[in-house]
Design an enzyme around this catalytic site. Structure first.
Site, PDB file in Angstrom:
ATOM      1  N   GLY A   1      13.790  -2.654  -0.607  1.00  0.00           N
ATOM      2  CA  GLY A   1      14.216  -1.275  -0.796  1.00  0.00           C
ATOM      3  C   GLY A   1      13.787  -0.398   0.353  1.00  0.00           C
TER       4      GLY A   1
ATOM      5  N   LYS B   1      10.836  14.640   1.210  1.00  0.00           N
ATOM      6  CA  LYS B   1      11.821  13.637   1.629  1.00  0.00           C
ATOM      7  C   LYS B   1      12.472  14.065   2.939  1.00  0.00           C
ATOM      8  CE  LYS B   1      15.807  10.974  -0.029  1.00  0.00           C
ATOM      9  NZ  LYS B   1      15.171   9.677   0.297  1.00  0.00           N
TER      10      LYS B   1
ATOM     11  N   ARG C   1      -0.352 -14.089   5.090  1.00  0.00           N
ATOM     12  CA  ARG C   1       0.344 -15.098   4.297  1.00  0.00           C
ATOM     13  C   ARG C   1      -0.597 -15.626   3.213  1.00  0.00           C
ATOM     14  NH1 ARG C   1       3.492 -13.462   7.716  1.00  0.00           N
ATOM     15  NH2 ARG C   1       5.165 -14.629   8.766  1.00  0.00           N
TER      16      ARG C   1
ATOM     17  N   HIS D   1      16.019  16.083  -4.198  1.00  0.00           N
ATOM     18  CA  HIS D   1      14.771  15.331  -4.060  1.00  0.00           C
ATOM     19  C   HIS D   1      13.618  16.276  -3.716  1.00  0.00           C
ATOM     20  CE1 HIS D   1      17.474  11.841  -3.780  1.00  0.00           C
ATOM     21  NE2 HIS D   1      16.429  11.133  -4.144  1.00  0.00           N
TER      22      HIS D   1
ATOM     23  N   THR E   1       0.805  -1.221   0.000  1.00  0.00           N
ATOM     24  CA  THR E   1       0.000   0.000   0.000  1.00  0.00           C
ATOM     25  C   THR E   1       0.839   1.274   0.000  1.00  0.00           C
ATOM     26  OG1 THR E   1      -0.145  -0.016   2.422  1.00  0.00           O
ATOM     27  CG2 THR E   1      -1.889  -1.164   1.198  1.00  0.00           C
TER      28      THR E   1
END
EC number: 1.17.1.8
Length: 240
Positions: free
Chosen positions: A74, A133, A40, A129, A12
């Site tokens: 990530g 951020k 799961r 950025h 999400t």
């Protein structure tokens, strides 16, 4: 054609949504979005992709260990305990963590390492950025610094001279500097400047669409399946 089942942890979030948007470009992959932390699916995955929050990373590590599959993550903002969890998992499964999954940025890191080893010039890295951020310097900028530092076998990883400069200070020859800019809606720009006497070389990568990171993560997920256990860098998985 065999279908690769991918569990998407952090579905999400901004990156989770981007991965689902580009999933249609990867016909051989079936993305199963985990509706909530700890859920799961019934279908066993071939790989788990994680773009969650630091606390959520631990759940992703646990799932990868339980399922016996590689983990591609990530998630940012990690502390020592998170890195330790990734290292522990890597003794059982292939693990890839990257701050930036852009294919072009991965190539830029390799180019920066090559130039850093060839040129003993001053090196400045500047990253830009969007205004929202929170962290600075970016993890991607630090990875670029690390590429140059490793090529030069330097002990000091980076110096934020632009934020801490004082009147009368002079930089040391061959030192590394880093600067951060925040504003607007910039997805992510990174420039590496090698500054010599009377000449300079510049490398620049600009990200205009967040989906490039999503595609890179899916490419990495495809290529890490079947590899030996251990910690991997993005360029190792893509081109190693």
């Amino acid at each position: 054609m065999n279908t690769t089942i991918v569990w998407l942890h952090g579905a999400t979030g901004r990156m989770g949504r981007a991965i689902q948007e580009v999933a249609g470009d990867f016909n051989s992959m079936a993305i199963l979005a985990l509706a909530r932390e700890g859920s799961r699916p019934t279908d066993k995955p071939a790989v788990i992709i994680d773009f969650s929050l630091p606390d959520g990373l631990i759940s992703a590590v646990q799932m990868a260990a339980e399922q016996g599959v590689p983990l591609v993550s990530g998630t940012t903002g990690l502390v020592e305990s998170h890195w330790q969890a990734l290292d522990e998992l890597s003794r059982r499964q292939p693990v890839l963590h990257a701050h930036n999954f852009s294919l072009g940025l991965a190539a830029t890191r390799k180019a920066a390492a090559l130039l850093g080893g060839l040129l003993d010039w001053d090196c400045e890295i500047v990253e830009t950025h969007h205004r929202l951020k929170r962290d600075a310097p970016s993890g991607t900028a630090l990875s670029l610094v690390e590429s140059v530092r490793s090529a030069r076998s330097q002990d000091v990883s980076w110096q934020d001279r632009m934020a801490e400069s004082r009147l009368g200070e002079r930089r040391q020859p061959g030192s590394l500097g880093i600067g951060s800019l925040r504003g607007g809606s910039v997805v992510g720009d990174h420039s590496v400047h090698f500054l010599g006497d009377g000449e300079r070389v510049e490398l620049t990568h600009r990200a205009d669409d967040r989906r490039i990171f999503a595609r890179g993560a899916l490419h990495a997920a495809q290529k890490i399946i079947g590899r030996p256990t251990g910690r991997y860098q993005l360029d190792q998985v893509l081109w190693g």
